[in-house]
Write a protein that holds these residues in place. Structure first.
Motif, PDB file in Angstrom:
ATOM      1  N   TYR A   2      42.088  51.289  38.354  1.00  0.00           N
ATOM      2  CA  TYR A   2      42.823  50.645  37.492  1.00  0.00           C
ATOM      3  C   TYR A   2      43.228  51.255  36.266  1.00  0.00           C
ATOM      4  CZ  TYR A   2      42.296  46.781  40.345  1.00  0.00           C
ATOM      5  OH  TYR A   2      42.255  46.031  41.434  1.00  0.00           O
ATOM      6  N   ASP A 109      48.805  50.710  39.115  1.00  0.00           N
ATOM      7  CA  ASP A 109      47.504  51.284  39.475  1.00  0.00           C
ATOM      8  C   ASP A 109      47.393  52.519  40.612  1.00  0.00           C
ATOM      9  OD1 ASP A 109      46.267  49.332  37.946  1.00  0.00           O
ATOM     10  OD2 ASP A 109      46.456  47.932  39.626  1.00  0.00           O
ATOM     11  N   SER A 155      38.204  49.390  41.718  1.00  0.00           N
ATOM     12  CA  SER A 155      38.255  48.362  42.561  1.00  0.00           C
ATOM     13  C   SER A 155      37.147  48.092  43.705  1.00  0.00           C
ATOM     14  CB  SER A 155      39.499  47.844  43.033  1.00  0.00           C
ATOM     15  OG  SER A 155      40.017  48.897  43.970  1.00  0.00           O
TER      16      SER A 155
END
Length: 170
Positions: A2, A109, A155
């Motif tokens: 991110y 992202d 993530s």
């Protein structure tokens, strides 16, 4: 990852070209992307680069552009202007035996997918982070990477299998 990427990827130029021939830009930084990983390079003083490397990846794995986009990036160098094509992603075949890599930019992202051929042990995939001050797991399983001046969120992994064109969680 991110990172607040603004826009697509394009060919990079400069010292990072060899290992990281593509570039995505964010607010106050650039991300150099290649077949062996990515380097987040902040523009602000006092912030150090963060390198994500796919440990033990094949040196023969070369990224190829994917998802060509209609826009172009104008690169001003001295008295020259170079127009560079843009892409929504990159594909890298054989990053490890039986494993392919796909980089993508979507929704601000920068992300990647690893695709494993049938029978390949997922343990072959190994990541290294250089430049991190700290590593912690967030409540949703995200890896929180401490860097000078803030955090970069990687993530949590998601595993799925495609069945008839649909993704099924495994």
């Amino acid at each position: 990852l991110y990172l607040g990427v603004r826009g697509p990827m394009c060919h990079s130029r400069g010292p990072a070209d060899g290992d990281y021939p593509f570039l995505a830009r964010g607010d106050g930084y650039a991300v150099f992307v290649g077949g062996s990983g990515a380097v987040w390079s902040p523009a602000r003083p006092g912030r150090s680069p963060l390198a994500l490397r796919f440990a033990g990846s094949s040196a023969k794995a070369v990224p190829a552009t994917a998802d060509p986009l209609p826009g172009r990036v104008l690169d001003l160098t001295g008295k020259r202007a170079v127009s560079r094509p843009t892409f929504g992603g990159l594909e890298v075949e054989g990053i490890w035996p039986g494993v392919d890599l796909a980089w993508r930019t979507e929704g601000g992202d920068l992300g990647y997918d690893l695709s494993f051929a049938a029978g390949v042990d997922p343990a072959v995939a190994s990541l290294e982070m250089d430049g991190a001050q700290s590593l912690a797991l967030g409540p949703s399983g995200d890896l929180l990477v401490g860097v000078p001046g803030g955090l970069v969120r990687h993530s949590a992994p998601v595993a799925w299998q495609e069945d008839g064109g649909l993704r099924r969680a495994v």
